[in-house]
Design an enzyme around this catalytic site. Structure first.
Site: not given
Ligand code: NI
Length: 167
Positions: A46, A51, A91-92, A133-134, A137
């Protein structure tokens, strides 16, 4: 298409609250395609626009095993939450860190597609976790902010060290 640079925690730009998407045009479609390419290349399941330093309410995800089911959510909103799920997340924007987070097990989400058409889904399992989660963000929240102060300090130190080693 293009790979986009991903912001790394604790970059303060990860705390910006994204604004609603109002124009459903070519530029939005291109951004979604670039975000999908960036997510698959990372690799991740995701990615939120926040991000990649675009502060608009857009996220892409693909929780399928063979990476064949890209889903795009524009202006996603959680309408309802049910149950509880406690599981490990990564998480990226926080590379190499995996920590346990408590989420709702099932959610109902309303969103729009890239043409602006509204839709609603019921999500559970990995999809429900990934969506929460997204969407966090887009609200300027990174999953490590659910952890204790001490853990957050340790994670920041670890990431700073990683960045120094990479430089
Ligand atoms: Ni993330």
């Amino acid at each position: 298409m293009a790979l986009l640079p991903i912001l790394r925690y604790p970059d303060p730009r990860l705390s910006i609250v994204a604004k609603p998407v109002e124009t459903f045009d070519e530029e939005l479609a291109r951004l979604a395609a670039d975000m999908a390419e960036t997510m698959y290349a990372a690799p991740g399941i995701g990615l939120a626009a926040t991000q990649v330093n675009v502060h608009r309410r857009l996220l892409v995800l693909d929780v399928s095993e063979d990476k064949s089911a890209l889903q795009v959510f524009v202006n996603p909103e959680i309408l309802g939450r049910e149950g509880e799920h406690v599981g490990e997340e990564g998480c990226l924007s926080v590379p190499g860190i995996y920590e346990t987070v408590r989420r709702a097990a099932r959610i109902r989400v309303r969103a729009q597609d890239l043409r602006g058409n509204p839709f609603e889904i019921e999500a559970e399992g990995l999809l429900a976790i990934c969506l929460q989660h997204e969407i966090d963000h887009l609200d300027g929240k990174v999953f490590v902010e659910y952890l204790s102060r001490l853990k957050q300090t340790r994670i920041k130190a670890k990431l700073a060290k990683q960045a120094r080693l990479a430089a």
